[in-house]
Design a protein around this motif. Structure first.
Motif, short mmCIF file in Angstrom:
data_model
loop_
_atom_site.label_atom_id
_atom_site.label_comp_id
_atom_site.label_asym_id
_atom_site.label_seq_id
_atom_site.Cartn_x
_atom_site.Cartn_y
_atom_site.Cartn_z
N GLU A 88 18.60 5.87 -30.32
CA GLU A 88 19.38 6.24 -29.14
C GLU A 88 18.47 6.38 -27.92
O GLU A 88 18.84 6.00 -26.81
N SER A 89 17.29 6.91 -28.14
CA SER A 89 16.38 7.19 -27.04
C SER A 89 15.87 5.92 -26.38
O SER A 89 15.49 4.95 -27.06
N MET A 105 14.87 13.99 -25.17
CA MET A 105 16.23 13.61 -24.79
C MET A 105 16.90 14.78 -24.09
O MET A 105 16.65 15.94 -24.43
N ARG A 139 26.42 5.17 -27.97
CA ARG A 139 25.34 6.11 -27.72
C ARG A 139 23.97 5.44 -27.85
O ARG A 139 22.97 5.93 -27.31
N GLY A 166 17.27 12.17 -30.00
CA GLY A 166 18.66 11.84 -30.26
C GLY A 166 18.88 11.34 -31.68
O GLY A 166 18.22 11.77 -32.62
N CYS A 167 19.79 10.41 -31.82
CA CYS A 167 20.14 9.87 -33.14
C CYS A 167 19.30 8.63 -33.46
O CYS A 167 19.01 7.81 -32.58
N GLU A 184 20.00 12.84 -37.08
CA GLU A 184 19.94 13.55 -35.80
C GLU A 184 18.58 14.25 -35.69
O GLU A 184 18.19 15.01 -36.57
#
Length: 283
Positions: free
Chosen positions: A253-254, A282, A123, A191-192, A186
């Motif tokens: 994640e982004s 996101m 991810r 995102g994460c 989160e």
């Protein structure tokens, strides 16, 4: 001769035993006699320290010192990422094919760093990362770079190679080999975010505020568990602390983050300083 000798010596040192011994020494009440010398040696600004130097009971307690309220303002905005620590940018960039940059010509694997399954680590592919080194003179508390819910942690036992220039340039896969504690956050719009706290030579332990998942408690075995009730932490909230200097790696994640002006390799950061901004939410 020295350049050839030191890299080989790094691998032969009993790093974990040395770090445990140093931890005991700096926790002793006699170590408080060294605090004043430590302050002078590293030119530490006493005016921003939470309490007078004489009130610290050991050198380790001083390592973990808090700062006076307000001396590290937190950059506002839910789309703004701030530095979680005082430190220096070691590396930063895009996560390409599941790898991150350690140093010029050296890369390491994201999946190994996070201690997660390839599917879970995927991810973050195409996202971004920044590595921040804390020197012995820096403030050692770690704060939230974003607001979000703490959903999982992973503790990964390992070596305690030095994370300074000598170690980074001479130890392959350094950050994926050293002991580390990862907190997964989160967020609502990016995102994460994985906050990776990397142990190093003479770092006795990494403590976290949300439970007893520390390298002292879990030492020796890999542990990965959900964080009870997924507490929400605000940006700038205290997440944990090192019991000496080390390194924090942020993994995003982004892929929609834009680094703030002036944030580049070799630059010094202050906790709460804006380091990036998300350009769009996101999906």
């Amino acid at each position: 001769m020295r350049k050839k000798l030191l890299p080989g010596l790094i691998h032969r040192l009993p790093q974990n035993a040395m770090s445990r011994t140093m931890g005991k020494i700096t926790a002793s009440r006699f170590s408080r006699l060294a605090i004043r010398r430590y302050v002078r040696l590293y030119n530490i600004d006493e005016s921003i320290v939470e309490k007078p130097i004489k009130e610290y009971r050991s050198l380790k307690e001083f390592f973990c010192r808090r700062l006076k309220p307000g001396v590290r303002p937190i950059a506002p905005g839910e789309d703004v990422v701030v530095s979680p620590v005082d430190g220096t940018v070691s590396q930063m960039g895009d996560i390409r094919q599941g790898t991150l940059i350690q140093a010029k010509g050296k890369q390491y694997n994201l999946c190994e760093l996070l201690g997660d399954t390839p599917e879970a680590a995927q991810r973050f592919y195409g996202g971004k990362f920044i590595t921040i080194y804390l020197s012995p003179r820096d403030y050692h508390r770690i704060h939230m770079p974003v607001s979000g819910r703490l959903v999982k942690y992973s503790y990964l036992p390992g070596r305690l190679y030095p994370v300074n220039k000598l170690g980074i340039e001479n130890v392959e896969n350094l950050f994926a080999r050293n002991e580390r504690l990862v907190t997964f956050v989160e967020t609502e719009n990016m995102g994460c975010v994985a906050v990776v706290k990397v142990g190093a030579l003479f770092v006795g332990s990494v403590k976290v505020a949300y439970n007893t998942a520390t390298t002292n408690v879990k030492r020796g075995r890999h542990a990965s568990e959900p964080i009870a009730e997924s507490p929400r932490y605000g940006k700038g909230d205290e997440l944990g602390w090192f019991e000496f200097g080390s390194t924090v790696i942020l993994v995003f994640e982004s892929d929609q983050l834009e680094w703030a002006e002036g944030v580049e390799v070799g630059k010094t950061l202050l906790m709460g300083q804006m380091i990036a901004k998300v350009q769009k939410e996101m999906p």
